[in-house]
Each structure stands twice: as C-alpha cells, then as structure tokens.
Design a protein around this motif. Structure first.
Motif, PDB file in Angstrom:
ATOM      1  N   PRO A   1       0.835  -1.206   0.000  1.00 48.65           N
ATOM      2  CA  PRO A   1       0.000   0.000   0.000  1.00 48.65           C
ATOM      3  C   PRO A   1       0.870   1.256   0.000  1.00 48.65           C
ATOM      4  N   GLY A   2       0.369   2.329  -0.598  1.00 45.43           N
ATOM      5  CA  GLY A   2       1.143   3.566  -0.663  1.00 45.43           C
ATOM      6  C   GLY A   2       0.269   4.750  -0.980  1.00 45.43           C
ATOM      7  N   ALA A   3       0.914   5.924  -1.029  1.00 44.16           N
ATOM      8  CA  ALA A   3       0.179   7.155  -1.307  1.00 44.16           C
ATOM      9  C   ALA A   3       1.138   8.234  -1.773  1.00 44.16           C
ATOM     10  N   ASN A   4       0.656   9.089  -2.649  1.00 39.05           N
ATOM     11  CA  ASN A   4       1.295  10.368  -2.937  1.00 39.05           C
ATOM     12  C   ASN A   4       0.549  11.418  -2.127  1.00 39.05           C
ATOM     13  N   LEU A   5       1.259  12.307  -1.476  1.00 38.05           N
ATOM     14  CA  LEU A   5       0.618  13.209  -0.538  1.00 38.05           C
ATOM     15  C   LEU A   5       1.310  14.564  -0.511  1.00 38.05           C
ATOM     16  N   HIS A   6       0.689  15.475   0.195  1.00 37.22           N
ATOM     17  CA  HIS A   6       1.248  16.816   0.343  1.00 37.22           C
ATOM     18  C   HIS A   6       1.602  17.059   1.805  1.00 37.22           C
ATOM     19  N   ALA A   7       2.802  17.614   2.025  1.00 36.91           N
ATOM     20  CA  ALA A   7       3.261  17.965   3.368  1.00 36.91           C
ATOM     21  C   ALA A   7       3.872  19.353   3.326  1.00 36.91           C
ATOM     22  N   SER A   8       3.836  20.045   4.446  1.00 42.69           N
ATOM     23  CA  SER A   8       4.448  21.365   4.548  1.00 42.69           C
ATOM     24  C   SER A   8       5.094  21.520   5.912  1.00 42.69           C
ATOM     25  N   VAL A   9       5.976  22.494   6.015  1.00 45.40           N
ATOM     26  CA  VAL A   9       6.711  22.754   7.247  1.00 45.40           C
ATOM     27  C   VAL A   9       6.406  24.180   7.676  1.00 45.40           C
ATOM     28  N   ASP A  10       6.106  24.388   8.966  1.00 40.54           N
ATOM     29  CA  ASP A  10       5.853  25.749   9.425  1.00 40.54           C
ATOM     30  C   ASP A  10       7.133  26.359   9.978  1.00 40.54           C
ATOM     31  N   SER A  11       7.033  27.605  10.414  1.00 41.71           N
ATOM     32  CA  SER A  11       8.220  28.339  10.845  1.00 41.71           C
ATOM     33  C   SER A  11       8.766  27.861  12.181  1.00 41.71           C
ATOM     34  N   HIS A  12       8.086  26.920  12.826  1.00 46.94           N
ATOM     35  CA  HIS A  12       8.575  26.322  14.062  1.00 46.94           C
ATOM     36  C   HIS A  12       9.123  24.921  13.830  1.00 46.94           C
ATOM     37  N   SER A  13       9.432  24.614  12.594  1.00 52.60           N
ATOM     38  CA  SER A  13      10.012  23.313  12.225  1.00 52.60           C
ATOM     39  C   SER A  13       9.084  22.161  12.582  1.00 52.60           C
ATOM     40  N   ARG A  14       7.807  22.344  12.306  1.00 53.91           N
ATOM     41  CA  ARG A  14       6.814  21.289  12.520  1.00 53.91           C
ATOM     42  C   ARG A  14       6.264  20.849  11.174  1.00 53.91           C
ATOM     43  N   LEU A  15       6.132  19.546  11.013  1.00 52.04           N
ATOM     44  CA  LEU A  15       5.671  18.971   9.757  1.00 52.04           C
ATOM     45  C   LEU A  15       4.155  18.808   9.783  1.00 52.04           C
ATOM     46  N   HIS A  16       3.499  19.369   8.759  1.00 53.90           N
ATOM     47  CA  HIS A  16       2.056  19.204   8.574  1.00 53.90           C
ATOM     48  C   HIS A  16       1.841  18.235   7.408  1.00 53.90           C
ATOM     49  N   VAL A  17       1.118  17.165   7.646  1.00 43.54           N
ATOM     50  CA  VAL A  17       0.824  16.172   6.615  1.00 43.54           C
ATOM     51  C   VAL A  17      -0.672  16.205   6.330  1.00 43.54           C
ATOM     52  N   ASP A  18      -1.024  16.520   5.088  1.00 44.87           N
ATOM     53  CA  ASP A  18      -2.442  16.555   4.713  1.00 44.87           C
ATOM     54  C   ASP A  18      -3.056  15.160   4.826  1.00 44.87           C
ATOM     55  N   ALA A  19      -4.338  15.117   5.164  1.00 47.22           N
ATOM     56  CA  ALA A  19      -5.051  13.837   5.219  1.00 47.22           C
ATOM     57  C   ALA A  19      -5.010  13.162   3.850  1.00 47.22           C
ATOM     58  N   HIS A  20      -4.677  11.877   3.841  1.00 48.81           N
ATOM     59  CA  HIS A  20      -4.561  11.141   2.582  1.00 48.81           C
ATOM     60  C   HIS A  20      -4.891   9.670   2.824  1.00 48.81           C
ATOM     61  N   GLU A  21      -5.409   9.024   1.798  1.00 51.63           N
ATOM     62  CA  GLU A  21      -5.770   7.609   1.881  1.00 51.63           C
ATOM     63  C   GLU A  21      -4.606   6.742   1.430  1.00 51.63           C
ATOM     64  N   ILE A  22      -4.279   5.741   2.247  1.00 50.14           N
ATOM     65  CA  ILE A  22      -3.262   4.767   1.861  1.00 50.14           C
ATOM     66  C   ILE A  22      -3.992   3.658   1.117  1.00 50.14           C
ATOM     67  N   GLU A  23      -3.956   3.752  -0.180  1.00 51.45           N
ATOM     68  CA  GLU A  23      -4.745   2.858  -1.015  1.00 51.45           C
ATOM     69  C   GLU A  23      -4.315   1.409  -0.818  1.00 51.45           C
ATOM     70  N   GLY A  24      -5.274   0.593  -0.444  1.00 56.34           N
ATOM     71  CA  GLY A  24      -5.014  -0.834  -0.285  1.00 56.34           C
ATOM     72  C   GLY A  24      -4.775  -1.278   1.138  1.00 56.34           C
ATOM     73  N   LEU A  25      -4.552  -0.334   2.081  1.00 56.01           N
ATOM     74  CA  LEU A  25      -4.294  -0.740   3.460  1.00 56.01           C
ATOM     75  C   LEU A  25      -5.636  -0.863   4.179  1.00 56.01           C
ATOM     76  N   ASN A  26      -6.279  -2.003   3.970  1.00 58.28           N
ATOM     77  CA  ASN A  26      -7.643  -2.240   4.413  1.00 58.28           C
ATOM     78  C   ASN A  26      -7.667  -2.817   5.827  1.00 58.28           C
ATOM     79  N   TYR A  27      -8.595  -2.284   6.647  1.00 58.33           N
ATOM     80  CA  TYR A  27      -8.684  -2.711   8.043  1.00 58.33           C
ATOM     81  C   TYR A  27      -9.018  -4.199   8.176  1.00 58.33           C
ATOM     82  N   GLY A  28     -10.119  -4.608   7.557  1.00 57.05           N
ATOM     83  CA  GLY A  28     -10.567  -5.982   7.729  1.00 57.05           C
ATOM     84  C   GLY A  28      -9.548  -6.998   7.257  1.00 57.05           C
ATOM     85  N   LEU A  29      -8.934  -6.747   6.105  1.00 56.50           N
ATOM     86  CA  LEU A  29      -7.932  -7.678   5.591  1.00 56.50           C
ATOM     87  C   LEU A  29      -6.715  -7.728   6.502  1.00 56.50           C
TER      88      LEU A  29
END
Length: 635
Positions: free
Chosen positions: A459-487
């Motif tokens: 499973p994988g994803a292409n996603l968007h992330a950004s860094v603020d001026s306090h050196s904190r990483l923001h990761v946008d919500a994204h779906e990890i295609e194929g990483l299914n709970y039940g399976l």
C-alpha cells in the motif's frame, strides 16, 4: 531499526524552533566616519583586579584584562591584536566571593585556520592568585583571525571564555569596513564567519543563501573565525576600497550553517570606515529525505455497531471456540446441515445438550493443540488477541522531496502539489500470555505481517506535506490505497496467530493455518487434519445422539459446516472498515528534531514523545477512527 536515545533527545529538545535568515534584512548602519588611527593596544598581561562580568556558577572565571585591544570590555570575549610580539593570555579563577582558587587545571584551545600564531601550551594550572597564563606566539603576519577558548574542565558550571585574535589588520592600515551582528535565535553559536561579495555585480542575499542549490558563489573576502560579539574588520578591499557589497554572516565557522544573516547593497568608499550591523537568526531545519516511520494503532477500541459485534464474536471464539464454531455453522441453515443443526442448537440459537457435548470436545482439542505448541502450563483466553490488536505497529517509508517553508503553517496554506510519497510495508504486533513479555514462564511472541504478501502489493500514497516556521511537519489527510482494516485484522488472525498457536513441529498433524483447518479440528479431534478423518470422527461423536437414519448424511453436513463457519469468519472480518486515511491534526503537527550536526532533521517526533495521526478506516462518516501515533527516523 534505530533507537531513540531519550537522554540525547532531552538535551537537544530546547533547540527546536527555527526560522529563515535569508532575507535582505534591515541593518543597523552607522554614518560613514573619517578614518582615525587605532588606539594603542592594551597589554592583556597587566593585572586588573576582578575585571569583567561574573560567569555563571558558584565559581567565576574572568579575564585579567578589563578592556580588549578593540576598546571594548572583556566579558565573554576579549579582543587581541597580534603583532610581532608574543601575548600573554591570562585568566583568573576565583570563588563567588573573589577568593583565588589555586592548583586548578585550565585548558586552552586554539582555532587558527590562517596560522597566525601558536600557543606555548594547551593547559596550565592556576597559581596562588588563581591566575592561569599561556602565551600566544605570532607565526605569521596575517592577515587573519584566530579564536582561543579557555575552559576549566573540572567545573561544569563555568562558561568558556574566548580570546578573539586578529593579525595583520592594524599594520595594513585602518579598517574600511567594520561588520558586527546581532543574534535573535535560541542556539548558542560560538564562532562566526563574515563573507563579502563584490565590489561590483554582487549577488543578492537569496543567491548566496546556504540552502540555494547550484554552483557555489565564492566570496571576494572572508573573515573568521570570529567570536560571538566579535568585529570583522576589512582594512583593505578590492577595487581600492570603493564598491557595493553583499555582506553575509554565518555560524559556525567552516561548517554547515545553522545561523545566517545577510544584507545587500552595502556601499564603501576609500578613505572612510563603513560600519554595519547585520541581524542573524537560526536557519530552519531541513526536512528533505527518506524516513522510516512507525505508526501504532489501537485496532479494537472504538469499534461500533456491526464491526463491534463481529470483533466481539471473534474474540469470544478464542475463549469458547467449540460453541462459537457450532453456532456460526448453524446460523440460518437449511438442508442436511439445517437438519443436523436442529439437534445441536435450539430455536434461539443456544446449544442443546448434544451441542454442549460437541462444544466441550472441541474446546478440549483446541486447548490440547495449544499445549503441544506453547506448553502445558499455558493459560489462554481471548484477551491475548484483544491485547495484540490494541497495539499494532505499521512500518512505512516516507520520502519528503521538498523542504519549502509555509510560514503560516498547516494545510490552510498549501505549497502546491504533492511533494511526498509513502510506502507501507510491514505490520507488527506482540502476542503475550501470562505476562510473558515481562516475567518468566509466560509467552511472548512477535507477530510480523508482510503487507505486500497480504495485499498483493505494498500500500502507498502520494501526498502533500508542509513545514511551518517552528520546524513542525504538517501532513495533509490522505488515503493509503489498499491498506484495508478488515484484511489486516484477518491477516493477523488467520495467517499468523493460528499457525503460531496450532502449528506443529513434526509428526502426523499438519499445520493449522486456515479457518477451515481450525473448524475441522474443532469438529473432529487433534490430528484429524493430517489424517483427513475430521468429519468421520465428528460422525462417530453423534452415533448415540441422533437418529440412525441421519448418520449417513453427517459427513457431508460436516464438510458444509466447515465451509460455512470458516467463510463467515473470513468474510465478516474482511468486510470491516475500509482503507486507512491519516493526516496530522491541524493544531498538532509533528515536531522535527535535528539531533546530529547541521540542520538535517533526524527525528520526526520521538519514540517516547510521538506525533499524532488523525486516523480513520474508510472515507464514510462514522467509520472506525482508531487512536494512532507515530514517529519517524532518518536512517
């Protein structure tokens, strides 16, 4: 896998908020002045009682000279103008009341890239007056700068003192450009370097910023190492002294810059001294690169409605497997199996006397198999499976392809398209019984799932992330295609837990690595899967319990029951939830930490202080949203 060292982490935690220092900053500029002759140097060997400011700690280390050769007070740094004569570098070590401390080792360290001098010793002891002295002997006429640090190794509360040494500047004539700097960061930089670009066609500050890719622009002049409160003096400038300069200040000297300041358009004129002061600030951390990420999920707590009921049934199946298997197999059945089930369960789905007898025999086979595998002292209940699913760790690889800063921070100010990728490759959990991971006599086993083998691809994803001026990483919500709970849950139970509990190390019993094998064993007896006799044994159990005319149909009904119960478990588990969706909370991004040299982030969060995910399985409202935290390590 690397381990976070909490002691290193705590020592570094205070230095985590960084900002840009690249802009063409406003500089404090003094008016051009007529060149004056330099004042006569003060002899630093002259004893002056209790000069300077006290150092931190109960004891104090001070310079013996109150004023440096630059006319400024000797506090943390004292200026030395080295000529053809050797100079005494003297300090005094006292109590907080001013009483001398004799016989204490004092170390001297010379940093001299221009080879302008040498020390007569690297350490000495204080005399009866608490004074330690080492001489600096000139080895060249310069021009150049050096830095001598003085420490008391036995007294950790004493701050270092610095002699800022320059040579060849006074003899070359008065300075045409004096550069000082201020500092507004949270580091403790000791050594600075000043670069001059010009005198014509000088690059902009953006072009010489430490983070700019491309060919390096070589400065026309460089001056360093310079002390924290030092002055970079340039008595001679290319072009006769008249020009327009870009002036850059960085720290540390000669290393990867962590502090930076710059201003462009500084004009100098022959015959005048230009004095400027440049503000410097901590550079932001660098996030680009590849990280190993470890996400821990609670896969049970918070399940609702049908998903909760299915999970409760599965957990109960590891407490009373015989009863659960029979009740599942007999749920809403017709035909031959339905006829058999009329003798096993009543109209409410509860076990009859015959059903209870079969369930007891099934439980005995279940426990006997586990005793063969794990030991006769093993005490089992479904809580072990619940505990395993309470702390599942998913391992992934996160690649950040940009370190661009979003000064406002967060997903409300996106930087553009996707700039990161994830590949999720492994799931881990721990099976524990009888406190086996903390005390002797129990069971503690690591369970590892290969996600590519489970899902058919990683499973994988292409996603968007950004860094603020306090050196904190923001990761946008994204779906990890194929990483299914039940399976994923089904993979842990059917592919890993069953073989662990019931796998055989030899003999006539085949490994039980599917629900079909488990249900068949519960209906038959231990070892029946290997011999193919499970349904024959099940029929024999019923010889005195059902009408004789029904006995010929029992083997077929048994095979049907195995299929029905197994498929029920597999289908119900596999249909739970959906694909995993994660992102950092808007108000709680992930702090980056640079625990090595330079500004490259080495840790995203930490094992003992992890970051948080907003996590959910499936994109519909009300889907299971587990508790989830994570941390990342740069390999």
């Amino acid at each position: 896998m690397k381990y976070f060292n909490p002691f290193v982490y705590l020592a570094c935690f205070a230095a985590l908020i960084f900002g840009w220092g690249c802009a063409d900053a406003e500089v404090t500029e003094l008016p051009a002045q007529p060149v004056a002759t330099n004042p006569a140097p003060t002899n630093p060997g002259t004893t002056t009682p209790d000069p300077g400011s006290p150092q931190a700690g109960p004891n104090q280390l001070r310079f013996m000279s109150a004023i440096g050769d630059d006319g400024l007070a000797c506090q943390a740094t004292c200026a030395i103008q080295l000529t053809s004569q050797k100079r005494a570098l003297s300090v005094r070590y006292t109590t907080d009341q001013g009483s001398p401390i004799a016989g204490t080792l004092v170390n001297y360290l010379l940093e001299d890239p221009n080879q302008i001098g040498s020390l007569t010793g690297v350490s000495t002891f204080t005399d009866m007056n608490g004074v330690a002295t080492v001489e600096l002997v000139p080895t060249g006429l310069g021009p150049g700068n050096a830095l001598v640090s003085v420490t008391v190794p036995s007294d950790a509360a004493i701050s270092s003192l610095f002699f800022s040494v320059s040579a060849g500047l006074a003899s070359d004539g008065p300075s045409l450009l004096d550069v000082t700097w201020s500092y507004a960061g949270i580091q403790a930089p000791d050594h600075f370097q000043v670069n001059l670009y010009g005198p014509t066609n000088a690059p902009s500050c953006a072009e010489v910023h430490p983070d700019v890719a491309g060919p390096e622009i070589v400065p026309a002049l460089a001056n360093g190492p310079l002390a924290f409160n030092g002055v970079a003096q340039f008595p001679a400038l290319p072009g006769g002294g008249t020009g327009t300069w870009t002036v850059q200040v960085m720290s540390p000297y000669g290393g990867s810059a962590t502090v930076h300041g710059c201003t462009a358009g500084v004009e100098t004129a022959a015959g005048n001294t230009k004095q400027i002061k440049i503000p410097t600030i901590d550079l932001p951390l660098r996030f680009e690169g590849v990280y190993g990420v470890f996400t821990t999920l609670n896969m049970v707590e918070g399940l609702q409605d049908t998903d909760y009921e299915v999970m409760a049934t599965v957990l109960q199946a590891f407490d009373t497997p015989g009863a659960i298997a029979l009740q599942i197999a007999c749920e809403n059945q017709g035909g031959t199996l339905g006829t058999l089930c009329d003798f096993i369960v009543d109209g409410n789905g509860n076990l009859s006397a015959t059903g209870a007898m079969l369930a007891d025999a099934a439980d005995d086979a279940f426990l006997s198999l586990m005793a063969d595998q794990l030991g006769s002292e093993f005490v089992f209940d479904g809580q072990a499976l619940n505990n395993l699913l309470n702390a599942v760790t998913l391992e992934s690889t996160l690649t950040l392809t940009t370190g661009q800063i979003d000064s406002d921070g967060g997903p409300m100010n996106p930087l553009g398209g996707n700039n990161a990728t994830e590949i999720w490759h492994t799931a881990r959990a721990t099976w524990e019984e009888n406190d086996g991971c903390t005390v002797a006599g129990g069971v503690c086993k690591d369970i590892v799932l290969d996600l590519e083998e489970l899902y058919g691809s990683m499973p994988g994803a292409n996603l968007h992330a950004s860094v603020d001026s306090h050196s904190r990483l923001h990761v946008d919500a994204h779906e990890i295609e194929g990483l299914n709970y039940g399976l994923l849950v089904n993979g842990f139970i059917e592919s890993e837990v069953l073989p662990m509990l019931f796998g055989q190390s030899g003999g006539f019993q085949s490994d039980i690595d599917s629900y079909e094998d488990l249900v068949a064993t519960l209906l038959g007896s231990k070892g029946c899967v290997g011999s193919g006799t499970c349904c024959s044994e099940f029929t024999m159990k019923l010889e005195d319990q059902i009408p004789i005319w029904l006995l010929p149909t029992i083997p077929g009904a048994c095979e049907q029951a195995i299929t029905v119960a197994s498929q029920w478990l597999r289908d119900r588990l596999s249909s739970m939830g959906g694909d995993l969706i994660v992102g950092t909370p808007n108000l709680n991004p992930c702090q980056g930490h640079a625990l090595g040299e330079g500004r490259w982030v080495t840790h995203l969060g930490a094992e003992k202080l992890p970051c948080q995910w907003d996590a959910q399985f499936g994109d519909e409202y009300g889907q299971f949203a587990p508790e989830a935290d994570w941390h990342g390590l740069r390999p």
